[in-house]
Design an enzyme around this catalytic site. Sequence first.
Site, short mmCIF file in Angstrom:
data_model
loop_
_atom_site.label_atom_id
_atom_site.label_comp_id
_atom_site.label_asym_id
_atom_site.label_seq_id
_atom_site.Cartn_x
_atom_site.Cartn_y
_atom_site.Cartn_z
N ASP A 1 0.86 -1.18 0.00
CA ASP A 1 0.00 0.00 0.00
C ASP A 1 0.90 1.24 0.00
O ASP A 1 2.10 1.14 0.27
CB ASP A 1 -0.89 -0.03 1.25
CG ASP A 1 -1.81 1.17 1.32
OD1 ASP A 1 -2.31 1.58 0.26
OD2 ASP A 1 -2.03 1.69 2.42
N PHE B 1 -12.90 20.52 -5.68
CA PHE B 1 -11.94 19.69 -6.39
C PHE B 1 -12.51 18.28 -6.55
O PHE B 1 -13.02 17.70 -5.60
CB PHE B 1 -10.61 19.63 -5.62
CG PHE B 1 -9.56 18.80 -6.29
CD1 PHE B 1 -8.66 19.37 -7.16
CD2 PHE B 1 -9.48 17.43 -6.06
CE1 PHE B 1 -7.69 18.60 -7.79
CE2 PHE B 1 -8.52 16.66 -6.68
CZ PHE B 1 -7.62 17.25 -7.54
N LYS C 1 -9.82 18.14 -11.47
CA LYS C 1 -8.40 18.32 -11.14
C LYS C 1 -8.07 19.78 -10.82
O LYS C 1 -6.98 20.27 -11.08
CB LYS C 1 -7.51 17.82 -12.28
CG LYS C 1 -7.70 16.35 -12.56
CD LYS C 1 -6.65 15.81 -13.47
CE LYS C 1 -6.89 14.34 -13.73
NZ LYS C 1 -6.97 13.56 -12.50
N LYS D 1 -7.22 -5.37 -4.94
CA LYS D 1 -5.89 -5.65 -4.41
C LYS D 1 -5.69 -7.14 -4.22
O LYS D 1 -4.66 -7.71 -4.60
CB LYS D 1 -5.69 -4.92 -3.07
CG LYS D 1 -5.60 -3.41 -3.18
CD LYS D 1 -5.33 -2.78 -1.81
CE LYS D 1 -5.20 -1.27 -1.90
NZ LYS D 1 -4.86 -0.65 -0.61
N ARG E 1 30.58 -37.68 0.63
CA ARG E 1 30.00 -36.36 0.92
C ARG E 1 31.09 -35.34 1.18
O ARG E 1 31.02 -34.20 0.70
CB ARG E 1 29.08 -36.47 2.14
CG ARG E 1 28.41 -35.19 2.55
CD ARG E 1 27.43 -34.72 1.48
NE ARG E 1 26.74 -33.51 1.83
CZ ARG E 1 25.88 -32.88 1.04
NH1 ARG E 1 25.60 -33.39 -0.14
NH2 ARG E 1 25.29 -31.77 1.43
#
Length: 1570
Positions: free
Chosen positions: A627, A803, A808, A1051, A1340
């Site tokens: 976020d 607004f 805008k 989301k 090994r």
Amino acid sequence: MSFFKRHSPPSDIDENDTIDPQLRLRTVRTAASTISESVRSEIKALKRRRATQKRSLFSRKNAKKPKTSEPGASTAQSDEAPSTPQSRISGARRNIYVNQPLSAMEADQHGEPLARYARNKVRTSRYTLFTFLPKNLFEQFHRIANIYFLALVIFQFFSVFGAASPETAALPLLFILVVTAVKDGVEDYRRAKLDEEVNTSAVTRLGQWRNVNQALDPRPWYQRLLHINAPGKITRGVQKLREKEAGEGKQIVLSKGGEDRVSMSTTDMNDSITAFGGSHPPTGAGGRQLDDIESSIGSVELHTYPPGLPENELEGWGQPSMSLSSYAQSSPSRSSLGVVDWSRRVNGTARWERTLWKKLEVGDIVLLRDDEQVPADIVVLSTSDADGLCYLETKNLDGETNLKVRKALRATASLSSEEDIEKSSFVLDSEPPHQNLYVYNGVLRYTDAATREPRREGVTINELLLRGCTVRNTAWIIGLVVFTGQDTKIYLNGGQTPSKQSKIAKETNFNVIVNFLFLVIICSISATINGVMDGQTATSTYVYEQGVEPTSSNVLNALVTFVSCLIAFQNIVPVSLFISIEIVKTIQAYFIAQDLDMYYKPFDSTCVPKNWGISDDLGQIEYVFSDKTGTLTQNVMEFQKCSVRGVIYGEGVTEAQRGAATREGRADTVAPEELTEKLALLKDTMVAKLTKLFKNRYMQVDKLTLVSPKLAEDLADRSTEQYSHIVAFFRALAVCHSVLADKPEPQEQPYHLEYKAESPDEAALVGAARDVGFPFVGKHKDTIDIEVLGQPERFTHIKTLEFTSTRKRMSVIVRASDGRIILYCKGADTVIYERLAADVDPALKEKTTKDMDFFANGGLRTLCVGYRVLAEDEFFGWLRTYEAAQSTVDNRDEAIESAAAEVEHSLQILGATALEDKLQEGVPEAIEMLHRAGIKLWILTGDKLQTAIEIGFSCNLLKQDMEIMILSSDSPEGTLAQIEAGLNKIASILGPPTSKTMERGFISGAKVSFAVVIDGDTLRHALTPDIKPLFLNLGTQCETVVCCRVSPAQKALTVKLVKEGRKAMTLAIGDGANDVAMIQEANVGCGLLGHEGSQAAMSADYAFGQFRFLTKLLLVHGRWSYQRIADMHSNFFYKNVIWTLAMFWFMPFCYFDATYLYDYSFILFYNLLFTSLPVIVLGSFDQDINAKAALAFPQLYVRGIRGLEYTRTKFWFYMLDGLYQSAVVFFIPYLVWQLGLAVASNGKGVDSLADFGTTVAVAAIFAANTYVGLNTHYWTSITWVVSIGSSLVMILWIVIYSFFPVNTFFSNTDGFIDEVEILFPNVTFWATIVFSVLVALAPRFVTKFFKSTYMPLDKDIVREMWVGGDLKDRLGIRHRKESKNKHIDLETAPMFREPHARSVSELALQHGYEPTVPRSLASDRKSPDDNGADAIELVPQATLPNPHDTGDVVSPSPSYYSVSNTSPTPHSLYQYPSGEISNHAPFVAPSRPHSPSREPPVPKSAYSRPSRDWSQSPSRLQTPPHPHSGQQPLVQLQPEGLHDYDAGEGRYRPEQSDQDQADSSLAWTGPRVL
């Protein structure tokens, strides 16, 4: 059918005009161009929507109109809005009745409502007291291993299968079930406790009043049967609440219109003036009419100082000449207003009463007070504000602290008491509950009390309060409960709490299945051979072992042998593995919680692990979804710079500028500490100058962020033209806004103002004007009071054009004290420039544009400010047009926008503002480090497009050299075309995409990096089934994706798309309730803690205080956990294979009848005492590299992204290793026994099954523990004690067990008596064990030696540098042994002691690491650790760069990560004694003839740290020059010699030798290399 589709829209609104002729999407690069393109795309989208509405208008005109229609906005909305989403939203609409009987269709034969609604009690926990046991057991037995273990336990209770102790065999499984249940119960109890706190919160509800929407007895059947919770009975919780508040003496008093609380609202409510069908006159703020506005002109004291506008504009201004007689008005009487019928008779028993949240029901009337949380989704009926406004804080939902405005319904706005509610009558026709947080449609139906005509009013999201919000700046709100509990929007977006399982745990299920199949095979072989041999009669077994078979049937005997072998070989599928994993993950969670590097002092909290089972997933994260607001940013705006008449003011340096300087390798970057200190001095200088000019009573020096001594100088010189421009600019900021001014302590601090705004931008602009000398004092009814340089001014507020995301811009029309009507307008630069007057100076326009581009490229948010003076006749003519537009029924929004455009034109430029959205500490550095680790970051935010883009550039997520693609479309077809064009663009540069695992993380040989910016509407189309594969392909090829205006559900869908589509590990991080859905959807969810708690932190798997802690959590703890769990799993399967298969090799020697090779005590203690602790210590404490080295080389994280530490190939190699070693530890003792052994010291022969089995068991245990030790990277004292101690415990057990009596819990034979006296004195026994272990472990050991020597991985080289090299010295870390410490000045070394709080310049050292292309040797050889994959290797010779090497550093081969991180090291910069910076080496006058091309010698002596004497430094900070000034943009102080940030912090400096000190006469006095 397809005819209309072929008609393309007009070219000016074509949504695909960003696609070039080659079908490639056009891209932009810089921040300014990206923001401008996003504004243009949104404007084009708005035009397309309007064009679509016009084309579809003919269909609506032909539709039948309703019989009853009232003019006004509300009517239009109510008629059409509900019908539009009804076809899309599933579920039945609900009618909520208030003081009206239910309709016949909605009631049963008894008059009870048929509809049943969800309770308001919510539960995020997974269990209840009654469901915990069955549900938890059901979830645990989803694991295949647990079902297998349960079956084995059941088999062992039957004696026919020969189990020695079935009760003991059940203990491990019970332990697993109990431990897991306790862990799940503790985690869920915490959730339930938080749920209970929420559910028992207090709320005020209208009581003793009949809610007809609820049944008289709503109890479920079992409560009726048990006679509990009788209707009307006050529960214990409610009783305790009322007793508590009764003692506090609380009283409910409501008053309307600000009698007890002054409302400072300025929002114009004329949008709904015709909701009741009446004709209302044009009004101003506070309900005043135009006659009042005119008459108030003469009552205001006139102030002619200071001159805000040029004097020539004052001529010809006088009193209004237009007559207002044409405005007739009719005020409706009280009896005919809204839903209240004053003639209705009521009993008057309704009273406000306190109750709990969980007691609320749909249809209840609630009363909310200031600072209370909203308990459900509620429609606002009435508020304390005269205009019906209320203010909400949505911090708990989206992390934002700014206020949101909601308004009451016009029909119910007069409700202010219990009696009013009883006398009202209406029905709310509501849409079904759904997830969309930004849409709600309903209709309020009522009957007009005067005319008895039906009325209706539309209800939108503007009248709805969502659960979880907090009421602010509003005395009271009366509301109607619409959605409760699980039907609330925030709950629908949250989803159910998931049960997460780590990736390795899921892979373990596959390994368990494989091992189980292998177990079935060897058991089937044993059973088949045993059944065949039982059928043979010519054997000694048939003669000497009669009667030992369980049945007479060979087939049944074979089945019994099969089950007996299952029991004997059960450790191939180790039950103890799951016990050990729970222990290990608990220890890992403890270490994470105790890490002080992730401690956040303001919250007094470290990282809190809430899900212990997925710590290994932290080391495999490929995508981080974040976020924005409250996660990356602090949601705090700072006014950093401004441009007034082409002059830039502001000396601050943004995070984006510092980050860009660091990435470009400029050594002149100012350290944050020095910048803060310098700005403080400049701020003091500015404040001192302003204080001499005038007295600013409202200044708050600590909040002054516009630091500019030049501004104070220009304000001091009143003779210049710039002075009047500055005054006009800041006056506009003080007037043009919708901010509320509040005095928290009017008595103690009468001049302390706090501003409450709908957005932090507004508050920052007004706050900056206040601190500079233009404070906004407050609004009272229709007046706006400000001060200008100490003198008060008053404006009459006339109209506010608000607004919106489509406009805008916002405008305020006011009447100044000198009688002029002025329109102030501020908004996006492209929008304002379209509305400028034709006579604006072109040079001023160009200069202001360049300034705003410069601000935007520096990561600042820009606004352009303008004004115009309106003539009286023009204004009143426009006002008629605007009022008519507000009364329009069809296309009202378009009509209002068109009317606003008629007055918002011919503007004059005042200037531009630049705000910095303050990032959280360390966010740019954290994002840069995550990118270098190969992790891709997606931003999913509900903010608008420009805001997200600005933050992207500020935090270095978006970079100036990126190719940024903006996707904006209103249709699926347009979205598909743009996505395909974006793919074509990437393919034309990078080639076709690939999904190979080995190319995840870093982008191999990338020529350029891409980013995608997409809005919510386009994302909705992109997530459709047909388009989402292409969108996924596009997004995963980009380095960054920014999704704007997305809902919580979107989301979660985006996270799910990447998680399932790419099979990638995802992490989601957020801080608000709107992030819960994606946090729960991601593989790992992280929540940020808040000052007042956070819903995200409650639902997350990990909760911590700051985003920057994510680097330590992933790159250190996550990487360690993944490495540890991967090694632990492999070693655990290995040690059980070597133990179990040794028993299988014994089967041919006992006719495959499942005879135990070992004593039963060894079988019981093998996984309990003898071999479990070394593996647990390996999984808990092992470190392949140190934490500081992991942060210094984040590229090492890519092995987790590619899943190279735990692969099936590695698993099979470990299994084969166990197979080989089991054969060694069995057959070597067997061959030794075949040779014949000497008699023991006590005279007994070393030839019994116990002797042989003990020898094999001891060899196997020694081999297993030593094998785990070989795979351990980090040997601590605990490792030594456990590894050696486990084997010693086994030896000690043999000693003790040898003296046990015959009949014991473990055995009823005497086979093990005196075993220590038989075996331990025997040299052959010890020689056999040592030889077996050496032969078993030799392959090994040789393999590890060969790989680490000739095929080292990156981490091997870094560990070598740490242990045997000088990496510690270069990182400024002291050795544990004092003899190894070089006597260096630690102040000059990069400090990693505080890795999350260091300066930006200290990251320069980290660029020294650069992975190279894999060598052919690595690609030709396959290894068990990397699945034969090509490893990113460090060339051993390519160590960290010498900080004193002035030559260019060139990578030996292309990098694996983005080109933005692998740009060549910039050329050396030379600083001359005069302070000039140049990249050209200077010419020095030679003392003897020499070639002029020779460069001056560079002294070997270390740079000294000069003392900081700011008194000798210049008075101003030199900010980056304008990009068009012809100078190289540098961020630096005036020259003071070589600063410590040049060769100090972040740089290693060699010691100064004695020879250098002695030869000081040869010191270089020319320019120094930076």
